[in-house]
Scaffold this motif. Structure first.
Motif, PDB file in Angstrom:
ATOM      1  N   ASN A 121     -14.559 -13.389   9.488  1.00  0.00           N
ATOM      2  CA  ASN A 121     -15.391 -14.571   9.393  1.00  0.00           C
ATOM      3  C   ASN A 121     -16.575 -14.473   8.440  1.00  0.00           C
ATOM      4  O   ASN A 121     -17.082 -15.501   7.997  1.00  0.00           O
ATOM      5  CB  ASN A 121     -15.945 -14.921  10.789  1.00  0.00           C
ATOM      6  CG  ASN A 121     -14.836 -15.280  11.753  1.00  0.00           C
ATOM      7  OD1 ASN A 121     -13.976 -16.088  11.445  1.00  0.00           O
ATOM      8  ND2 ASN A 121     -14.844 -14.656  12.926  1.00  0.00           N
ATOM      9  N   THR A 122     -17.043 -13.265   8.129  1.00  0.00           N
ATOM     10  CA  THR A 122     -18.275 -13.158   7.360  1.00  0.00           C
ATOM     11  C   THR A 122     -18.393 -11.782   6.721  1.00  0.00           C
ATOM     12  O   THR A 122     -17.461 -10.973   6.747  1.00  0.00           O
ATOM     13  CB  THR A 122     -19.495 -13.440   8.275  1.00  0.00           C
ATOM     14  OG1 THR A 122     -20.661 -13.584   7.469  1.00  0.00           O
ATOM     15  CG2 THR A 122     -19.692 -12.355   9.308  1.00  0.00           C
ATOM     16  N   VAL A 123     -19.559 -11.488   6.144  1.00  0.00           N
ATOM     17  CA  VAL A 123     -19.842 -10.192   5.523  1.00  0.00           C
ATOM     18  C   VAL A 123     -20.381  -9.238   6.571  1.00  0.00           C
ATOM     19  O   VAL A 123     -21.345  -9.541   7.275  1.00  0.00           O
ATOM     20  CB  VAL A 123     -20.854 -10.352   4.372  1.00  0.00           C
ATOM     21  CG1 VAL A 123     -21.287  -8.982   3.854  1.00  0.00           C
ATOM     22  CG2 VAL A 123     -20.265 -11.180   3.254  1.00  0.00           C
ATOM     23  N   VAL A 124     -19.768  -8.075   6.671  1.00  0.00           N
ATOM     24  CA  VAL A 124     -20.204  -7.057   7.620  1.00  0.00           C
ATOM     25  C   VAL A 124     -21.229  -6.128   6.976  1.00  0.00           C
ATOM     26  O   VAL A 124     -22.229  -5.763   7.599  1.00  0.00           O
ATOM     27  CB  VAL A 124     -18.996  -6.252   8.135  1.00  0.00           C
ATOM     28  CG1 VAL A 124     -19.442  -5.107   9.035  1.00  0.00           C
ATOM     29  CG2 VAL A 124     -18.026  -7.174   8.874  1.00  0.00           C
ATOM     30  N   ALA A 125     -20.992  -5.715   5.720  1.00  0.00           N
ATOM     31  CA  ALA A 125     -21.910  -4.800   5.032  1.00  0.00           C
ATOM     32  C   ALA A 125     -21.845  -5.040   3.537  1.00  0.00           C
ATOM     33  O   ALA A 125     -20.795  -5.405   2.999  1.00  0.00           O
ATOM     34  CB  ALA A 125     -21.567  -3.344   5.355  1.00  0.00           C
ATOM     35  N   HIS A 172     -21.887   5.279   7.016  1.00  0.00           N
ATOM     36  CA  HIS A 172     -22.914   4.553   7.777  1.00  0.00           C
ATOM     37  C   HIS A 172     -22.318   4.121   9.104  1.00  0.00           C
ATOM     38  O   HIS A 172     -21.095   4.126   9.298  1.00  0.00           O
ATOM     39  CB  HIS A 172     -23.426   3.341   6.997  1.00  0.00           C
ATOM     40  CG  HIS A 172     -22.390   2.278   6.775  1.00  0.00           C
ATOM     41  ND1 HIS A 172     -22.140   1.272   7.690  1.00  0.00           N
ATOM     42  CD2 HIS A 172     -21.535   2.071   5.741  1.00  0.00           C
ATOM     43  CE1 HIS A 172     -21.191   0.490   7.219  1.00  0.00           C
ATOM     44  NE2 HIS A 172     -20.802   0.951   6.048  1.00  0.00           N
ATOM     45  N   ASP A 173     -23.170   3.716  10.021  1.00  0.00           N
ATOM     46  CA  ASP A 173     -22.732   3.275  11.347  1.00  0.00           C
ATOM     47  C   ASP A 173     -22.862   1.766  11.491  1.00  0.00           C
ATOM     48  O   ASP A 173     -23.679   1.119  10.817  1.00  0.00           O
ATOM     49  CB  ASP A 173     -23.555   3.955  12.443  1.00  0.00           C
ATOM     50  CG  ASP A 173     -23.279   5.455  12.554  1.00  0.00           C
ATOM     51  OD1 ASP A 173     -22.313   5.926  11.921  1.00  0.00           O
ATOM     52  OD2 ASP A 173     -24.033   6.140  13.269  1.00  0.00           O
ATOM     53  N   LEU A 174     -22.035   1.196  12.385  1.00  0.00           N
ATOM     54  CA  LEU A 174     -22.090  -0.214  12.728  1.00  0.00           C
ATOM     55  C   LEU A 174     -22.112  -0.360  14.242  1.00  0.00           C
ATOM     56  O   LEU A 174     -21.334   0.296  14.943  1.00  0.00           O
ATOM     57  CB  LEU A 174     -20.870  -0.969  12.179  1.00  0.00           C
ATOM     58  CG  LEU A 174     -20.824  -1.258  10.673  1.00  0.00           C
ATOM     59  CD1 LEU A 174     -19.436  -1.753  10.289  1.00  0.00           C
ATOM     60  CD2 LEU A 174     -21.884  -2.284  10.277  1.00  0.00           C
ATOM     61  N   GLY A 179     -23.799  -8.455   8.429  1.00  0.00           N
ATOM     62  CA  GLY A 179     -24.941  -8.597   7.522  1.00  0.00           C
ATOM     63  C   GLY A 179     -25.718  -7.332   7.229  1.00  0.00           C
ATOM     64  O   GLY A 179     -26.858  -7.402   6.764  1.00  0.00           O
ATOM     65  N   LEU A 180     -25.130  -6.152   7.444  1.00  0.00           N
ATOM     66  CA  LEU A 180     -25.822  -4.902   7.133  1.00  0.00           C
ATOM     67  C   LEU A 180     -26.010  -4.793   5.625  1.00  0.00           C
ATOM     68  O   LEU A 180     -25.065  -4.930   4.853  1.00  0.00           O
ATOM     69  CB  LEU A 180     -25.018  -3.715   7.650  1.00  0.00           C
ATOM     70  CG  LEU A 180     -25.589  -2.325   7.386  1.00  0.00           C
ATOM     71  CD1 LEU A 180     -26.910  -2.125   8.125  1.00  0.00           C
ATOM     72  CD2 LEU A 180     -24.590  -1.245   7.792  1.00  0.00           C
TER      73      LEU A 180
END
Length: 348
Positions: free
Chosen positions: A119-123, A186-188, A194-195
């Motif tokens: 659905n969107t930008v994670v990072a 990196h971690d999520l 939006g990271l």
């Protein structure tokens, strides 16, 4: 229904995208799907493979695993389901796919330096791993930390830049040099989006010290790294996390007759190959190789020896891998197209 998608670009601008509700299957009939153009990433999710290619924007495919015969999983058109993500036509140059610990499918865009979910930008990643001379983000690996949290690794491929795609002011400076792959971890959190990792200090890159075959650049074979998975093995009786990386080599310029040491020892049509070695290699978190490499051709049928392996994921974690290769459907090496499963070498 459309869903807005905000893409933060490296220059600081925000672009609002809109697309269909993500993950929706949009057709499975043969006239709509002839195969997978330029497959670039693969991950297993339950009884299906999820595959992405870098030809069609905003698109991924799913396929039932079915029966694995002689290592092959058929990817025939009638077996494939096409899905779209909300980024739509803006989700370009998709190179890798994986599944986060919270269950979301995520896809890596090389051109944008962005990790999308449905659905969107994670990072969003920084200039240290931006595309340069046709070399960019190719690999993606996810490790489950528990509680829906994920540890994500992305891989800038390295290798010889493509001269025709270099900015003219730097073309001569780097034309004879192969670049080392770069790894960012990196971690999520569960459900996080939006990271922003455009500040390189937030997650510094680590160089992978890939093997260096004999010869002088640019005529020597040098490695790029199309994909990776997290992997755990024992060192002195203690379990340690690192990476298992797919390596693929090529020369920057064809070696001359006086440069026999730089030639690929394997031939195709009687001539040394441009694309020579296809290996698996373990690396630790500091980018250092661990143990011996494994020659993929030892585990592959002859008709798949020279294909361009681009995507890799676990088939059975810690036991076997599944790989896909980049090709044009109209020039497919085998019909139907296949993914291929190989067991890990003994002791890995």
């Amino acid at each position: 229904m459309t869903i807005p998608v905000i893409v933060p670009l490296a220059c600081g601008l925000l672009v609002v995208l809109a697309g269909p509700r993500a993950g929706r299957a949009i057709g499975t009939s043969p006239p709509e799907i002839a195969g997978i153009e330029e497959a670039s990433g693969v991950v297993r999710q339950g009884d299906r493979l999820i595959i992405v290619g870098d030809h069609y924007p905003g698109t991924y495919y799913s396929c039932p695993i079915g029966t694995v015969s002689s290592g092959r999983i058929p990817l025939g058109p009638r077996l494939l389901t096409r899905h779209r993500i909300a980024a739509g036509i803006h989700g370009i140059d998709l190179e890798a796919v994986d599944v986060l610990a919270d269950g979301r499918i995520v896809i890596l865009s090389e051109r944008l330096g962005v990790l999308f979910d449905a659905n969107t930008v994670v990072a969003t990643y920084g200039q240290s791993v931006a595309e340069f001379g046709g070399r960019g983000l190719e690999g993606l690996a996810v490790r489950d930390l528990g509680g829906g949290r994920s540890r994500v690794a992305i891989l800038w491929e390295g290798g010889y830049p493509e001269r025709g795609r270099l900015p003219s002011p730097v073309r001569e400076a780097v034309r004879d040099r192969a670049l080392l792959p770069q790894l960012v971890v990196h971690d999520l959190e569960a459900g996080q989006t939006g990271l922003d990792l455009r500040n390189s200090d937030a997650s510094p890159a680590v160089e992978l010290r890939v093997p260096r075959p004999p010869g002088s650049e640019p005529r020597a074979q040098r490695f790029r790294t199309p994909d990776l998975v997290w992997h755990r093995w024992e060192v002195n009786g203690e379990a340690t996390w690192g990476f298992l990386v797919l390596l693929s080599s090529e020369y920057g310029e064809r070696p001359g007759p006086e440069e026999r040491d730089a030639e690929c020892p394997r031939a195709e049509d009687g001539r040394p190959r441009k694309y020579c070695y296809k290996l698996l290699q373990r690396f630790d978190r500091e980018g250092m190789p661990y143990g011996e490499s494994f020659d993929l051709e030892a585990a592959l049928p002859e008709e798949l020896h020279t294909v361009n392996w681009e995507g890799m994921g676990w088939f059975e974690p810690g036991e076997s891998l599944v790989l896909v290769y980049d090709e044009k459907v109209y020039r497919r090496r085998v019909d139907p197209q296949v993914a291929f499963v190989i067991p890990l070498p003994e002791g890995w």
